[in-house]
Design a protein around this motif. Sequence first.
Motif, PDB file in Angstrom:
ATOM      1  N   ASP A 273       0.842  -1.292   0.061  1.00 12.83           N
ATOM      2  CA  ASP A 273      -0.030  -0.080  -0.129  1.00 12.83           C
ATOM      3  C   ASP A 273       0.801   1.209   0.057  1.00 12.83           C
ATOM      4  N   TYR A 274       0.339   2.375  -0.572  1.00 11.28           N
ATOM      5  CA  TYR A 274       0.970   3.626  -0.480  1.00 11.28           C
ATOM      6  C   TYR A 274       0.149   4.759  -0.623  1.00 11.28           C
ATOM      7  N   SER A 275       0.602   5.895  -0.017  1.00  9.59           N
ATOM      8  CA  SER A 275      -0.519   6.894   0.448  1.00  9.59           C
ATOM      9  C   SER A 275      -1.226   7.619  -0.507  1.00  9.59           C
ATOM     10  N   THR A 276      -0.705   7.653  -1.879  1.00  6.38           N
ATOM     11  CA  THR A 276      -1.715   8.285  -3.043  1.00  6.38           C
ATOM     12  C   THR A 276      -2.216   7.405  -3.718  1.00  6.38           C
ATOM     13  N   TRP A 277      -2.583   6.093  -3.118  1.00  6.28           N
ATOM     14  CA  TRP A 277      -3.248   5.143  -3.999  1.00  6.28           C
ATOM     15  C   TRP A 277      -4.635   5.522  -4.670  1.00  6.28           C
ATOM     16  N   TYR A 278      -5.282   6.608  -4.189  1.00  4.97           N
ATOM     17  CA  TYR A 278      -6.342   6.899  -4.776  1.00  4.97           C
ATOM     18  C   TYR A 278      -6.317   8.068  -6.132  1.00  4.97           C
ATOM     19  N   ASP A 279      -5.019   8.571  -6.073  1.00  6.14           N
ATOM     20  CA  ASP A 279      -4.836   9.633  -6.919  1.00  6.14           C
ATOM     21  C   ASP A 279      -5.010   9.253  -8.361  1.00  6.14           C
ATOM     22  N   CYS A 280      -5.525  10.173  -9.356  1.00  3.99           N
ATOM     23  CA  CYS A 280      -5.443   9.733 -10.657  1.00  3.99           C
ATOM     24  C   CYS A 280      -3.980   9.679 -11.322  1.00  3.99           C
ATOM     25  N   CYS A 281      -3.691   9.452 -12.246  1.00  8.46           N
ATOM     26  CA  CYS A 281      -2.222   9.304 -13.068  1.00  8.46           C
ATOM     27  C   CYS A 281      -1.804  10.624 -13.460  1.00  8.46           C
ATOM     28  N   GLY A 282      -2.889  11.393 -13.911  1.00  6.90           N
ATOM     29  CA  GLY A 282      -2.365  12.713 -14.670  1.00  6.90           C
ATOM     30  C   GLY A 282      -2.796  12.902 -16.289  1.00  6.90           C
ATOM     31  N   PHE A 283      -3.235  11.479 -16.663  1.00  9.21           N
ATOM     32  CA  PHE A 283      -3.544  11.432 -17.947  1.00  9.21           C
ATOM     33  C   PHE A 283      -4.437  12.618 -18.593  1.00  9.21           C
ATOM     34  N   GLY A 284      -5.737  12.809 -17.975  1.00 10.34           N
ATOM     35  CA  GLY A 284      -6.307  14.002 -18.343  1.00 10.34           C
ATOM     36  C   GLY A 284      -6.754  13.982 -19.749  1.00 10.34           C
ATOM     37  N   PHE A 285      -6.592  13.051 -20.606  1.00 12.99           N
ATOM     38  CA  PHE A 285      -7.342  12.963 -21.775  1.00 12.99           C
ATOM     39  C   PHE A 285      -6.631  14.049 -22.855  1.00 12.99           C
ATOM     40  N   ARG A 286      -7.048  15.224 -22.651  1.00 17.70           N
ATOM     41  CA  ARG A 286      -6.270  16.433 -23.563  1.00 17.70           C
ATOM     42  C   ARG A 286      -4.906  16.480 -23.147  1.00 17.70           C
ATOM     43  N   HIS A 287      -4.719  16.335 -21.866  1.00 14.44           N
ATOM     44  CA  HIS A 287      -3.371  16.670 -21.346  1.00 14.44           C
ATOM     45  C   HIS A 287      -2.094  15.956 -21.753  1.00 14.44           C
ATOM     46  N   ILE A 288      -2.594  14.700 -21.640  1.00 18.21           N
ATOM     47  CA  ILE A 288      -1.316  13.623 -22.303  1.00 18.21           C
ATOM     48  C   ILE A 288      -0.694  14.301 -23.544  1.00 18.21           C
ATOM     49  N   LEU A 289      -1.693  14.978 -24.484  1.00 13.92           N
ATOM     50  CA  LEU A 289      -1.133  15.214 -25.789  1.00 13.92           C
ATOM     51  C   LEU A 289      -0.955  16.788 -25.757  1.00 13.92           C
ATOM     52  N   THR A 290      -1.658  17.570 -25.040  1.00 14.72           N
ATOM     53  CA  THR A 290      -1.309  19.149 -25.335  1.00 14.72           C
ATOM     54  C   THR A 290      -1.129  19.870 -24.022  1.00 14.72           C
ATOM     55  N   GLU A 291      -1.010  19.000 -22.897  1.00 14.93           N
ATOM     56  CA  GLU A 291      -0.548  19.892 -21.706  1.00 14.93           C
ATOM     57  C   GLU A 291       0.496  18.707 -21.041  1.00 14.93           C
ATOM     58  N   ARG A 292       1.363  18.551 -21.426  1.00 16.13           N
ATOM     59  CA  ARG A 292       2.059  17.526 -21.161  1.00 16.13           C
ATOM     60  C   ARG A 292       2.898  17.569 -19.824  1.00 16.13           C
ATOM     61  N   GLU A 293       3.249  19.160 -19.841  1.00 13.50           N
ATOM     62  CA  GLU A 293       3.916  19.674 -18.361  1.00 13.50           C
ATOM     63  C   GLU A 293       2.937  19.216 -17.123  1.00 13.50           C
ATOM     64  N   PHE A 294       1.799  19.081 -17.304  1.00 16.50           N
ATOM     65  CA  PHE A 294       0.836  18.809 -16.223  1.00 16.50           C
ATOM     66  C   PHE A 294       1.084  17.282 -16.051  1.00 16.50           C
ATOM     67  N   THR A 295       0.685  16.458 -17.195  1.00 18.32           N
ATOM     68  CA  THR A 295       0.750  15.157 -17.062  1.00 18.32           C
ATOM     69  C   THR A 295       1.854  14.502 -16.277  1.00 18.32           C
ATOM     70  N   ARG A 296       3.099  14.940 -16.782  1.00 20.77           N
ATOM     71  CA  ARG A 296       4.237  14.505 -16.357  1.00 20.77           C
ATOM     72  C   ARG A 296       4.872  14.953 -14.743  1.00 20.77           C
ATOM     73  N   SER A 297       4.167  16.047 -14.531  1.00 23.33           N
ATOM     74  CA  SER A 297       4.432  16.710 -13.237  1.00 23.33           C
ATOM     75  C   SER A 297       3.544  15.898 -12.205  1.00 23.33           C
ATOM     76  N   PHE A 298       2.456  15.767 -12.614  1.00 26.61           N
ATOM     77  CA  PHE A 298       1.434  14.897 -11.650  1.00 26.61           C
ATOM     78  C   PHE A 298       1.772  13.476 -11.466  1.00 26.61           C
ATOM     79  N   ALA A 299       2.192  12.839 -12.517  1.00 29.47           N
ATOM     80  CA  ALA A 299       2.587  11.351 -12.631  1.00 29.47           C
ATOM     81  C   ALA A 299       3.959  11.041 -11.869  1.00 29.47           C
ATOM     82  N   ILE A 300       4.689  12.006 -11.803  1.00 32.51           N
ATOM     83  CA  ILE A 300       6.125  11.799 -11.280  1.00 32.51           C
ATOM     84  C   ILE A 300       5.860  12.270  -9.786  1.00 32.51           C
ATOM     85  N   GLN A 301       5.250  13.389  -9.565  1.00 29.48           N
ATOM     86  CA  GLN A 301       5.289  13.963  -8.082  1.00 29.48           C
ATOM     87  C   GLN A 301       4.572  13.211  -7.185  1.00 29.48           C
TER      88      GLN A 301
END
Lengths: 446, 250
Positions: A273-301
Amino acid sequence: MAHKSKSPYLKYPEKEPFPILNKHSHYDHLFEEMYELEEKGEILVFRITEEYRPKYVYTRTGRIKVIPTNKLWHHKSCGQCGNIPGYPASIFWFMNKFGLDYLNEPHQTSCTAWNYHGSGTSNPVALAAVWLRNMHQAWKTGYYPLIHCGTSFGSYKETREQLIFNKELREAVKPILKKLGRLTEDGRIVIPQEIVHYSEWVHAMRDEIAELYEKEGKAKGIDVSNVRVAIHNACHTWKMIADDYPYDPEVYNGQRPAASTAVIKKLGAQVVDYSTWYDCCGFGFRHILTEREFTRSFAIQRKLKVIAEEIKADVIITHDTGCTTTFEKNQWIGKAHGMYYPIAVMSDVMFSALACGAHPFKVVQLYWNCSNYEPLLEKMGITNWRELRKEWEDTVKYIAELEKQGKYDELMEFFKEYDLYEPYSKTSDGFKYRKSATSDLPLFKS
Amino acid sequence: MAEQTQVRKYGYNIPISEKTLQVPWEEKVRVIEEVKSDFRFKEYLFGCLNCGVCTASCPSNRFFDYSPREIVQRFLENDIDVLYDMMHEYIWACSQCFTCWIRCPFVNNPGGLVIIMREVAVRNAFEATKDLLKPYGRVLLKVMTTGNQLSADMLQPDFFPDWGPKMLDNMENLRAKRMAIPFDVGKSVKTAWEVSLQTAIEMYQIWRETGIFEMLERLDPNLYNVIMDIVEENEERWEELMEEMEEAEA
Ligand code: SF4
Ligand code: SF4
């Protein structure tokens, strides 16, 4: 539980299987409405009868959800087939292994819901028409739809709820289906009894999968008992229409979604188990293609870093398209900020296939995977992965050579041996018209 | 004394844009009413405790000036200016994960409100929406013409240098690699699986009947023309095929 319904589609066990999170489900009422609409002759419910070899799971309301396990119509995912081909390939591989009957047709369209959530360029009537068109096609073939994509699953669950509770939506979509020839002969809309995600199928089949691992995986020297696993549940499977996804007393006493976690536990790997288990991945549908800073920041952090620091997992197990892509593609870039947390990423069914001895490249198609999966293969005891990779690369070269020389007959012969599902030989109409929307490969050009 | 103009703000620090302020009041009311008249609206918005649980668990809130709580509150206040302004850029920060929906004690669905707002923004072809969706054109082209939203040929490493070196050699010999996938899920390059022409034709009918093509024409006329060329070509192919089949049967 006390609730009694006259609808054959709504059943609860006598005793609560675990402390129930939601005792006042509006959603469950849908199964009563659905029955009433069927009685009135407005819809036809595509029932899960014995021929589909049903298994039973609980949802978070304690409802018994029926999961068909055989004679399935594969509703594929465009993100998986286009980007993670080992995902559907692993599903089909298990179907073959268990000797199950299924259809994989070109007469299926994507749900188009990824596009809708990303860009808003659709509407509920269009989404309902697309969904019902696919369901009608499955019903016509007699094979029960199994939805591969989490977003298709979430969207179809929501669309069904809207359709059952809104006469206006039914009235808007019906004339369109009529034009398409997608109503029953007596003019009814076909609605499936349950909307079933592949991860629910994996969940229902976990005993059989564990048996295969014992028999065939272990015989190959594979051992997953030391593998540390972080589970990531996909938002569109369990947060969208939250009352329609499996929960189980064996998984956090029914307080968290059970699919994926249960099969990994059955295989004997260590779910941590880990503390952010319920969090989303950051995919965001449009974000993974056109807001990539958000997607990778969220996924990594919020995920990769937390998983690395808190639990040092060997692999993140997912059960959807977008999360798998987000996690495996957004690791390397972390190097730019000293935030590189390499970890293998794959879906529950891909990991299970590997554990049961599937070829990591021909079947699980790890070639396309950008994550650091090699240490995981070593840890699982698949130490010959280099040779297996070479074997697959040689196959690619061989195919490329034959194609270059225009030897299509030879290629077809090769595929007869090589393929695990022969194209077109087993579709509902033998793919009579043999024309595709793009005809991009000469091999399959009519 | 110099006249003091106070610019109203929302979020942490977003001033209502000049453009929004200049739009006639009736027009803004019309747009917000379009959102509120959607049949889903009453299913997505109930009371609100202003507890902030939705915002606290919202992934987009972590990296954007964006809060689902604020969307819900502004609807309850019927704050026309702010809602209208939000519909241009603010709402596009949402990740559509629906964490807010599962967690809200009142079962509000802020992500659902956002999708209605996005749909209305697209239908009204707001300039900001047009700009925002420009880079998304490739997906729209694919989904409108084939029904698939993604295919192997869209994942060019040039577009995704941040995905690292393993992506680099993926595109070499792509067709052969796709054919080396042992199921008919990967044999095609331009679509995720081989989509039958018949299926694509049905999709086009759905787009026509539900106003999606019209919506696209307003949003991006150039893209619309490219899409319609492919659609019409495929429809011709389908008609020819039907004629051939009829002749063969006769
Ligand atoms: S979680 Fe629900 S009640 Fe709380 S602020 Fe958000 S919308 Fe309002
Ligand atoms: S659906 Fe949108 S508003 Fe709701 S939690 Fe997810 S990103 Fe935030």
